[in-house]
Design an enzyme around this catalytic site. Structure first.
Site, PDB file in Angstrom:
ATOM      1  N   HIS A   1       0.780  -1.349   0.137  1.00  0.00           N
ATOM      2  CA  HIS A   1      -0.072  -0.107  -0.028  1.00  0.00           C
ATOM      3  C   HIS A   1       0.854   1.306  -0.041  1.00  0.00           C
ATOM      4  O   HIS A   1       1.809   1.447   0.660  1.00  0.00           O
ATOM      5  CB  HIS A   1      -0.989   0.108   1.520  1.00  0.00           C
ATOM      6  CG  HIS A   1      -1.928   0.974   1.000  1.00  0.00           C
ATOM      7  ND1 HIS A   1      -1.939   2.385   1.141  1.00  0.00           N
ATOM      8  CD2 HIS A   1      -3.430   0.461   0.797  1.00  0.00           C
ATOM      9  CE1 HIS A   1      -3.188   2.543   0.845  1.00  0.00           C
ATOM     10  NE2 HIS A   1      -4.236   1.613   0.750  1.00  0.00           N
TER      11      HIS A   1
ATOM     12  N   GLY B   1       4.615  22.112   9.783  1.00  0.00           N
ATOM     13  CA  GLY B   1       5.839  21.676  10.273  1.00  0.00           C
ATOM     14  C   GLY B   1       6.793  21.505   8.812  1.00  0.00           C
ATOM     15  O   GLY B   1       6.813  22.185   7.785  1.00  0.00           O
TER      16      GLY B   1
ATOM     17  N   HIS C   1       9.691  13.838   9.125  1.00  0.00           N
ATOM     18  CA  HIS C   1      10.305  13.228  10.412  1.00  0.00           C
ATOM     19  C   HIS C   1      11.207  12.041   9.825  1.00  0.00           C
ATOM     20  O   HIS C   1      10.747  11.370   8.860  1.00  0.00           O
ATOM     21  CB  HIS C   1       8.793  12.616  11.158  1.00  0.00           C
ATOM     22  CG  HIS C   1       9.345  12.156  12.488  1.00  0.00           C
ATOM     23  ND1 HIS C   1      10.328  10.833  12.524  1.00  0.00           N
ATOM     24  CD2 HIS C   1       9.271  12.610  13.734  1.00  0.00           C
ATOM     25  CE1 HIS C   1      10.271  10.521  13.986  1.00  0.00           C
ATOM     26  NE2 HIS C   1       9.979  11.562  14.786  1.00  0.00           N
TER      27      HIS C   1
ATOM     28  N   ALA D   1       9.210   8.874  11.004  1.00  0.00           N
ATOM     29  CA  ALA D   1       7.708   8.627  10.941  1.00  0.00           C
ATOM     30  C   ALA D   1       7.285   9.342   9.610  1.00  0.00           C
ATOM     31  O   ALA D   1       6.120   9.321   9.542  1.00  0.00           O
ATOM     32  CB  ALA D   1       7.160   9.097  12.212  1.00  0.00           C
ATOM     33  N   GLY D   2       8.121   9.841   8.894  1.00  0.00           N
ATOM     34  CA  GLY D   2       7.524  10.640   7.542  1.00  0.00           C
ATOM     35  C   GLY D   2       6.861  11.950   7.973  1.00  0.00           C
ATOM     36  O   GLY D   2       7.056  12.988   8.763  1.00  0.00           O
TER      37      GLY D   2
END
Length: 324
Positions: free
Chosen positions: A83, A165, A170, A173-174
Site C-alpha cells: 500500500h 511543520g 520526520h 515517521a515521515g
C-alpha cells in the site's frame, strides 16, 4: 456542531506485521468519550486500519495520541508494503456521523494537524475537505512518490512541503495526511481464472498474468470513473495480496455509486479480461445506508456480519480497548 455530535476517525497505520506494535498503537488511543468500533491488521499490505467514533474533541485527542504512538514505534526507513504510504500514521480522516458537517470536520482536522506537529514533530499535509490548496484535495496527489520520494521532494520543491511543520519530514515517521471527508468504503475483490481450484491459485494462468489482469481491470474502472454514467467516486488499483490478484477499491460516494453497482461492474469487466470475481472483503465499516441485504456483494464478502460491519449498529456494541 451540537452537544450530541458524533464523528468517526479512521486512521491508517503503516504496520501490519507486528501485532504487538499495532495493539500498542490502538491501546494508546483510549480516551473517555471515544468508542473503538473496529481495528484490523493486514500483514500482506503491511497496514492497519482503526475505526473510532464519539464526541468531536475526544476523537481528535484519540487520533492525535495514535499518531504519536505510531511515530514512536514505526520506522519507515525499515518498512515496506504493497500500500502507498508517506507516514507511520499515513492518513487520518475525520468523517461526520451525526449532528456535524464535513466543513466542521475540516476544522477539527486542522486542529489535529497542529497538535500532531507540536507534540510529536510529525509534519502534516491537509487533504480532502481540509485541504488548503486545490492540488492537495486528492490523497493520491499528496502521497505521490510515497515516503521515499516525498522525503526528497519536500526539500527541493516548495510546492511539496508540508502544510504544517517541515520542510523536512520526520526522519522515521515521515508525515501524516490529515483530512475530512464523507464516508468512504474500502472494498477489495479477488479475481481468479474460471476453473480455478477456489483458492485463487489458478493453475492455468501464472501470477504475472493474474496481476496484469487485475491492473487492467483497475484501469478500466478508473476509465469508467471519468466517463459519463460510469463508476463515479470509485478509486481502484490492482495488487497481489496473500498470493492472489486483488482489485483494491475506495468507494468515496456510495450514494452516487452503490456497492451493488460496483460489484456488478467489476464482475462484468473481469469477464471481459477472461477472469472472474471470486470473493470480496471489507476493510473497516460501512454505513447502514450502504448495506444491501441479499445482494451478490454481501454474499461474496467473506465473513460478513451486519452487526459487526455496519457503523450504526456497531456504535451500540463497541469493542473492548486492547491492553498493550
Amino acid at each position: 456542531m451540537n452537544a450530541e455530535s458524533i464523528i468517526e476517525c479512521v486512521p491508517n497505520f503503516s504496520e501490519g506485521m507486528d501485532e504487538e506494535k499495532v495493539r500498542a498503537i490502538v491501546a494508546s488511543m483510549k480516551v473517555d468519550g471515544v468508542r473503538l468500533l473496529d481495528w484490523s491488521r493486514d500483514a500482506t499490505h503491511n497496514r492497519s486500519v482503526v475505526t473510532i467514533a464519539g464526541s468531536p474533541d475526544a476523537v481528535v485527542e484519540s487520533a492525535v495520541r495514535g499518531v504519536g504512538k505510531a511515530a514512536q514505534l514505526i520506522d519507515l526507513t525499515q518498512q515496506s508494503g504493497v500500500h502507498p504510504r508517506i507516514g507511520a500514521a499515513d492518513v487520518v480522516p475525520f468523517v461526520p456521523v451525526s449532528g456535524i458537517s464535513v466543513a466542521e470536520c475540516a476544522m477539527l482536522a486542522r486542529q489535529a494537524g497542529l497538535q500532531i506537529w507540536r507534540r510529536y514533530g510529525v509534519p502534516v499535509y491537509f487533504y480532502g475537505a481540509a485541504a488548503t490548496r486545490p492540488d492537495r484535495v486528492q490523497l493520491e496527489d499528496v502521497r505521490r512518490g510515497q515516503f521515499e520520494g516525498l522525503r526528497e521532494a519536500a526539500l527541493r520543491d516548495a510546492m511539496r512541503r508540508p502544510d504544517v511543520g517541515g520542510p523536512e519530514l520526520h526522519s522515521k515517521a515521515g508525515a501524516s495526511a490529515v483530512g475530512a471527508r464523507s464516508f468512504l468504503i474500502a472494498y477489495n475483490l479477488y479475481i481468479q481464472h474460471p476453473g480455478s481450484n477456489g483458492s485463487g491459485q489458478a493453475p492455468i494462468l501464472p501470477q504475472q498474468t493474474e496481476i496484469a489482469s487485475a491492473r487492467a481491470i483497475a484501469r478500466d474502472i478508473r476509465d469508467l470513473r471519468v466517463s459519463n454514467g460510469g463508476l463515479q467516486g470509485v478509486k481502484a488499483i490492482g495488487v497481489m495480496a496473500n498470493g492472489r490478484a486483488q482489485i483494491s477499491m475506495n468507494i468515496t460516494d456510495y450514494q452516487l455509486t452503490p456497492m451493488g453497482q460496483v460489484h456488478a461492474a467489476v464482475s462484468t469487466i473481469a469477464r471481459r479480461h477472461g477472469v472472474e470475481v471470486s470473493d470480496g472483503e471489507l476493510i473497516g465499516l460501512i454505513p447502514e445506508a450502504a448495506f444491501e441485504p441479499d445482494s451478490d456483494w454481501v454474499r461474496q464478502t467473506l465473513g460478513f456480519n451486519a452487526e459487526e460491519k455496519v457503523l450504526e449498529r456497531k456504535l451500540h456494541r463497541p469493542m473492548e480497548w486492547p491492553v498493550s
